[in-house]
Structures are given as C-alpha cells and as structure tokens.
Design a protein around this motif. Sequence first.
Motif, PDB file in Angstrom:
ATOM      1  N   TRP A  60     -19.434   2.774  -0.538  1.00  0.00           N
ATOM      2  CA  TRP A  60     -19.633   3.439   0.754  1.00  0.00           C
ATOM      3  C   TRP A  60     -21.126   3.467   1.059  1.00  0.00           C
ATOM      4  N   VAL A  61     -21.497   3.018   2.252  1.00  0.00           N
ATOM      5  CA  VAL A  61     -22.901   2.899   2.628  1.00  0.00           C
ATOM      6  C   VAL A  61     -23.062   3.421   4.059  1.00  0.00           C
ATOM      7  N   CYS A  62     -24.194   4.073   4.315  1.00  0.00           N
ATOM      8  CA  CYS A  62     -24.559   4.418   5.686  1.00  0.00           C
ATOM      9  C   CYS A  62     -25.029   3.139   6.375  1.00  0.00           C
ATOM     10  N   GLY A  63     -24.247   2.646   7.307  1.00  0.00           N
ATOM     11  CA  GLY A  63     -24.550   1.382   7.958  1.00  0.00           C
ATOM     12  C   GLY A  63     -25.520   1.541   9.107  1.00  0.00           C
ATOM     13  N   ARG A  64     -25.254   0.833  10.173  1.00  0.00           N
ATOM     14  CA  ARG A  64     -26.131   0.908  11.349  1.00  0.00           C
ATOM     15  C   ARG A  64     -25.941   2.245  12.060  1.00  0.00           C
ATOM     16  N   PRO A  65     -27.007   2.808  12.612  1.00  0.00           N
ATOM     17  CA  PRO A  65     -26.847   4.017  13.434  1.00  0.00           C
ATOM     18  C   PRO A  65     -25.993   3.724  14.666  1.00  0.00           C
ATOM     19  N   LEU A  66     -25.355   4.770  15.166  1.00  0.00           N
ATOM     20  CA  LEU A  66     -24.475   4.610  16.316  1.00  0.00           C
ATOM     21  C   LEU A  66     -25.291   4.302  17.572  1.00  0.00           C
ATOM     22  N   LEU A  67     -24.715   3.466  18.425  1.00  0.00           N
ATOM     23  CA  LEU A  67     -25.368   3.051  19.667  1.00  0.00           C
ATOM     24  C   LEU A  67     -24.432   3.373  20.828  1.00  0.00           C
ATOM     25  N   LYS A  68     -24.925   4.170  21.778  1.00  0.00           N
ATOM     26  CA  LYS A  68     -24.120   4.574  22.928  1.00  0.00           C
ATOM     27  C   LYS A  68     -24.561   3.890  24.227  1.00  0.00           C
ATOM     28  N   CYS A  69     -25.859   3.621  24.349  1.00  0.00           N
ATOM     29  CA  CYS A  69     -26.364   3.078  25.613  1.00  0.00           C
ATOM     30  C   CYS A  69     -26.254   1.568  25.680  1.00  0.00           C
ATOM     31  N   GLY A  70     -26.020   0.899  24.568  1.00  0.00           N
ATOM     32  CA  GLY A  70     -25.874  -0.546  24.565  1.00  0.00           C
ATOM     33  C   GLY A  70     -27.158  -1.318  24.398  1.00  0.00           C
ATOM     34  N   ASP A  71     -28.313  -0.671  24.357  1.00  0.00           N
ATOM     35  CA  ASP A  71     -29.596  -1.356  24.240  1.00  0.00           C
ATOM     36  C   ASP A  71     -30.462  -0.607  23.234  1.00  0.00           C
ATOM     37  N   PRO A  72     -30.568  -1.086  21.999  1.00  0.00           N
ATOM     38  CA  PRO A  72     -31.380  -0.361  21.006  1.00  0.00           C
ATOM     39  C   PRO A  72     -32.871  -0.359  21.322  1.00  0.00           C
ATOM     40  N   CYS A 121     -33.776   6.098  26.472  1.00  0.00           N
ATOM     41  CA  CYS A 121     -32.383   6.552  26.446  1.00  0.00           C
ATOM     42  C   CYS A 121     -32.347   8.068  26.242  1.00  0.00           C
ATOM     43  N   SER A 122     -31.585   8.749  27.093  1.00  0.00           N
ATOM     44  CA  SER A 122     -31.525  10.211  27.053  1.00  0.00           C
ATOM     45  C   SER A 122     -30.212  10.740  26.506  1.00  0.00           C
ATOM     46  N   ILE A 123     -29.435   9.892  25.851  1.00  0.00           N
ATOM     47  CA  ILE A 123     -28.164  10.321  25.268  1.00  0.00           C
ATOM     48  C   ILE A 123     -28.445  10.849  23.862  1.00  0.00           C
ATOM     49  N   MET A 124     -28.112  12.101  23.613  1.00  0.00           N
ATOM     50  CA  MET A 124     -28.427  12.711  22.328  1.00  0.00           C
ATOM     51  C   MET A 124     -27.682  12.038  21.181  1.00  0.00           C
ATOM     52  N   ALA A 125     -26.435  11.623  21.409  1.00  0.00           N
ATOM     53  CA  ALA A 125     -25.625  11.020  20.352  1.00  0.00           C
ATOM     54  C   ALA A 125     -25.973   9.566  20.094  1.00  0.00           C
ATOM     55  N   CYS A 126     -26.863   8.982  20.874  1.00  0.00           N
ATOM     56  CA  CYS A 126     -27.285   7.597  20.683  1.00  0.00           C
ATOM     57  C   CYS A 126     -28.391   7.576  19.632  1.00  0.00           C
ATOM     58  N   LYS A 127     -28.133   6.967  18.498  1.00  0.00           N
ATOM     59  CA  LYS A 127     -29.044   7.055  17.348  1.00  0.00           C
ATOM     60  C   LYS A 127     -29.854   5.784  17.098  1.00  0.00           C
ATOM     61  N   ARG A 128     -29.337   4.636  17.479  1.00  0.00           N
ATOM     62  CA  ARG A 128     -29.978   3.377  17.083  1.00  0.00           C
ATOM     63  C   ARG A 128     -31.116   3.036  18.043  1.00  0.00           C
ATOM     64  N   HIS A 129     -32.291   3.584  17.768  1.00  0.00           N
ATOM     65  CA  HIS A 129     -33.471   3.322  18.582  1.00  0.00           C
ATOM     66  C   HIS A 129     -34.696   3.257  17.684  1.00  0.00           C
ATOM     67  N   ASN A 130     -35.684   2.547  18.163  1.00  0.00           N
ATOM     68  CA  ASN A 130     -36.931   2.404  17.420  1.00  0.00           C
ATOM     69  C   ASN A 130     -37.740   3.691  17.490  1.00  0.00           C
ATOM     70  N   PRO A 131     -38.673   3.874  16.572  1.00  0.00           N
ATOM     71  CA  PRO A 131     -39.527   5.070  16.627  1.00  0.00           C
ATOM     72  C   PRO A 131     -40.364   5.102  17.897  1.00  0.00           C
ATOM     73  N   THR A 132     -40.547   6.302  18.418  1.00  0.00           N
ATOM     74  CA  THR A 132     -41.387   6.527  19.593  1.00  0.00           C
ATOM     75  C   THR A 132     -42.339   7.678  19.297  1.00  0.00           C
ATOM     76  N   ALA A 133     -43.170   8.002  20.286  1.00  0.00           N
ATOM     77  CA  ALA A 133     -44.096   9.116  20.097  1.00  0.00           C
ATOM     78  C   ALA A 133     -43.362  10.438  19.968  1.00  0.00           C
ATOM     79  N   ASP A 134     -42.165  10.544  20.565  1.00  0.00           N
ATOM     80  CA  ASP A 134     -41.377  11.765  20.447  1.00  0.00           C
ATOM     81  C   ASP A 134     -40.492  11.774  19.211  1.00  0.00           C
ATOM     82  N   SER A 135     -40.136  10.612  18.695  1.00  0.00           N
ATOM     83  CA  SER A 135     -39.334  10.495  17.463  1.00  0.00           C
ATOM     84  C   SER A 135     -40.028   9.508  16.540  1.00  0.00           C
ATOM     85  N   PRO A 136     -41.143   9.919  15.948  1.00  0.00           N
ATOM     86  CA  PRO A 136     -41.961   8.971  15.187  1.00  0.00           C
ATOM     87  C   PRO A 136     -41.502   8.842  13.735  1.00  0.00           C
TER      88      PRO A 136
END
Length: 672
Positions: free
Chosen positions: A439-451, A456-471
């Motif tokens: 059992w492995v933690c795979g890819r983060p979930l993607l809701k908006c369709g564009d990692p 992206c302002s969807i809280m449940a959308c996890k698969r995104h690159n680091p930003t200044a707000d989520s570094p």
Amino acid sequence: AEIELYGDGEIGDSIRARFIVWAVFSLYCIIIRSVVGTRSFLSFVVSDPQSYKNRWVGWSRAIVETKRRRVLWAFRGLAYAFAPFYLWKTGSTEPNSTLERFTYYLYFCVYVSFFCEGVGAVFFGLAEAEKGCKLRTPFVPFTELWFWCAFNGYLQPVGTLINIVVWATNKEYQMKLRLREILTPVLLKPDNTFRYRMPRCLRKKPRQVTQEELDERLDEWIATWRRKRNDSGRDDKAIAIKTKGKKSCVPFIGEPVFMGTLFPTHDEWLYMRDHYDQYVPLLSWEQPYGPEKFLRWYPTYREEVISLLSKPYDFKVRREVWMFGYGSLISAECPPAGLNEDQKKQIIPYWLKKQAGYRRVWNYRHGAVGINAFGLDKVADGEDGACNVCGCIYPMEYERASDLFSFREEGYELLLIDEDFFEPMHPDFVMPQGVGYLWVCGRPLLKCGDPSNNDCSIMACKRHNPTADSPILQSYIDTVIEGALRFSTTGRGHVDGMNFAAAILSSTAGWNYPWYNDRLLSGRPWSYLPNYELIDGLLSTCPTSRDAFVRRFRTSIEPMTSKIEMFEREKDATQQWADKFYPKAPNFTESRLLSQRVIRNSTLSGGRTKSYADRIYEKSIKGSGALSTKAKNRMVMNQSMITGSAPVPMISSSTLNTTDDWESGIGEAETT
C-alpha cells in the motif's frame, strides 16, 4: 476418619454432591472450549463478513488461551472431588490397581498445583508492583513459569487430553496456536512463537501463494477501502494498481547505499543504550527523557529484526498488510499511527524501482494550512523521468491501513504496487514472501484537471506545485532527513544514515519552487536543531536541490496572494451551515434596553443582581423609614453606571446623616 467421626450418610452426601458439581462444571468448560473459539461460532455472532475477518485475527488466540486453562482448572477441581468419591465408593485404603494409582497421582497433583499457583500469585503481585517503578526484574517470567507449573499437561493429563482433541478437531494449528500445556514458557513466548529458532534443515518452507489467492485478497482490499471511503463521504475512485504483468522478475538498477549492518547488533545496541546522548541529538528540555527518545529512534537490534522478518506471512492468520512510506513517515518522531511494538521494529529502508513508472516530487498542496509535501508523479510509458524512490516499508494491521487511507491520507490516491517492484536496500532485511501488493500513497487528488494551475481555489484539489502560499517548508525537510540519519551503526555503517538521506534527496525532483526556511530561530538553528549543519550541507550539495537551496527564503509576515480566493470560496460554501450552527447575535440596542429593564426590576424587587453598595445601604438605614428613597437613588446610580448617562441623584439631606456616608457609598458602588 471423617466417615467414622460423622457417619457414612452425611459425609457420603457431601462427597457425592461435590463430585457431581465439578463433573457438570467440567462438562460445561469442555463445551465452551470446543465451541466458542471456532469460526462457525464467530460468524454466527458477527454477521458482517469484514468485521468477522477482522475479529477472527485475535479471537481464537484470546478465547482459546483463556478457555484452555479453564479446562485444566476444571479438571483439577474434578480430580480433587473424584478421588474421595472413588475411595468412598470402593472402600479402598491402598492403591492396588492401576486406576487407583492413577487416582492417587491425580489427587497428589492437586496439592502440587495449589502450591505452584500460590507461588505464582506471589510473583504476580511483585510484577504488578514493579510497574510503578523502572526496574528490570525476572518477576514476569517467573509468574508465567509458576502458573504453567500449576496448570500443565503433567499435573492435569485428562484436561490436556481434552485440549489436544479440540486443538486437532478445530484445526487450531492453522492459527499458529501451540500446545502450551506441553511446551513450557521456556520454549514459547506469550504470543505463541518459539523463543529459539529451529535449525535451517528443520524449518518448514513457507507456502507459496497462488495468483488466485492474491487476486481474491486484492478484491477484498479494494472492497473494504471503497466501503470506508463511501461511509466517510469521500471519493472511492482514487485508486491505482500496478501489476508486474507477464514479467517474471523486475531487475533493480541502482547502487548500494548501506555499507554496515543497517541495525546495530545486540552488543552495539546495549552500548548505545547506555551512552544514548552520543547517538541521539537531545535538546536542553529533552535531557530528562533521553532514554525514551533513544528507544523511539532505535527500538530494536539486528538479530531481533531478522527474527521478526523470518516469520512466514499469512494474511488470513495475521491480517497484516505491508506499506511503503517515502515522506515524513520515515521519521521516528512521527511514525505511522496504529503500529504495535513488533511492527515499529520492522520499519526497513526499501527501494521502489524505477520500472514502476513513478518519481517523487513536491506536488501535494495542503490548502488549509499552507504546506507542500512529497507526492508521487506518474511518468507516462515510453517517457524518461522515472527513478528509484527510496523510503521505508513496515507492516500494519489491515483495518488500520484501510482507515489510514480513508482519513489521514485521504488526499492521496491509494496505490497498490506488486511486491516485485520493490528492492531491499540491505540484503539481510527482506520482507516476507507472499505479501502480494504494498500500500502506497500515490498521486495527490486532482479536482481542477490542471496540476499547473496555481490559482486553483478548490480546497480538496491537492495535486499542485509549491507556491508562495503553499511553499516547501524547511521543517518538513528536517523531519524527513532526521528520520534517515538515524539508520547509522558503528564501524563501516557510521555514515549509512547520511548516505540514506542523500539517496532521499537525490531521488526527489521539483525543488525549483518557493522554499521557506521556517525553522524556529532560523538565524540560530543550533538552538533547536543540532544536526542543522549536516542537513544544510546535504541540501546545498545535492544536485537536485542545491540550486533551489541558494534561493531559499526566510519567513516573513506578508499577506497571502493566491490563496485568498480559496478561503473566500470555502467561506461561501460553509456560510449556510455556519448561520444555522452559530447562534444569531441579538441587536445591540435591544440587548441594551433589555439589560436595563432586568436591572431595574431586579433592583426594585431585591433580587440577586443588587450591588454590594445596595446591600450596605439597606443595612445602614434599616429601620429608619428611608429605605424606599435610598433604593430609588441607588437604582438611578446603578443605571447611570451601566448606560453611561449622568442622571441627577434624587436625594435629600434628610436621607443621609453625613456627607461621609454619601462619599463612602459612591466609592463602594464604583468598586463593585
């Protein structure tokens, strides 16, 4: 002698009654022993198939162990009642036949059992008293040994024969249950495993798991995970399975990392335990808890780990799955929740081979708290970019593992990878055969369709690159690297921890994003992180992270940029629920008028809301006939203090005796 003293009738009735009671109780214990510990009984009581399978793991061991000793205890009492009954019936005074000798032997064993049980009770009391202090005494093994001497196959042969018949009939040997009546605690541990390893020539080869069994097990895992995801209101489609296909073996392409023994030997572990301050970094407030931290970092030694891994794997018996962690789960400070003591000792470094088609990157955005963590990224077939990912494997109870991926790790997809895609980082420590899938933690979930959509302002959308707000946070990196540094031993293995940490950094991509140094006192890192120089040295020299390390930011108090829309959207989504959950605040003007009316009414009626000054003045003028006038004046004074107005006191010189009384009343009212 009792018959001659009391008469044959009275003593005979007592002996007969005692024998009948113990015979009926022994029959009852046999029925309970043979029925309650079976699969059919548990399936009849627990109708849900998944709950039944989960309970069956510890059911047979817990029930059988208690009921087996209950049978021996019942037959000891039966022997204590049968011997006088038999001698009373036969009138024999000496053992002449084999049956009489056996009866005398059972009767003698009863008193031997009483003596051993009494000694065991003494050691049991000492063992319980030992729990309140940190002492290492042999009271616990002595307790087990003396209680076994009281209840064993040599003192209760009839009860032991019954247990052997039930053990064979119910096929308890398939659940790895041993005959403890015959095998002493010297040979068996409390968990029914042997204390000593059998010679290699006498060991039983583990049974090969068929593909049909693996497929059936996989279907059960998926069904359980989806059921729990649906029960928690989450998506049940985020699952991926990586099979080896028609390939018989997946070769490993890589270089060795560990040169030493990976885990310290027993002698080395004892020396490290006695000099823990040399092997575990301790902060000033951790000094009193140094031994506890050492046991978290080094819970075991090499020989014990090999012994635990040598146990054959049987999912139906143990109900365990193996997991692979490649992030903060490597650290000893935040291990996976729900592991027992033996499972914590089996956290072993392992490779996920590049042939699986994944790589470790920074792509898990935790929108609520503002952090970006490790995640896996799938590389398309035929493209380069996949690499060997190093981490740690460990066993976990099946139900806890499904809960872990349904709740804590719900932001990842569940990735089940065939065991052939994994390679041990040390040849002496290999997971048992027949695990099937990890059992492995795979890819983060993607809701908006564009990692790559950082807005992206969807809280449940996890698969995104680091930003200044989520570094990328330095504290997260420190946790992972410190977990790797603890895999060091003496001799050639003194740099193995650093090699393991370097392997983690070199097998991680995606560093060229905002990276904040959020350490406590980042200008004086040695105050809270003794290994900061080694960690920064690895980060500044690793080819994958050294360019980004140069541009690492310090934390600063600045407003968010891209996450404001996310929180605004979350606020709008929960506003309807919040309006119902939180009580509506009353109008301030209405509340002010209401409080005035309550104070006025309670003051005039002598309620509990009177001030301390009211009560003093009532006592001072009691019987003077001026109570009503003073009460009115005090009411006006209280009202002016609450509302902020300045009414004119309606008071005459005849109401108060002196000016001092008036000034003292005002002072007491202000104090109140």
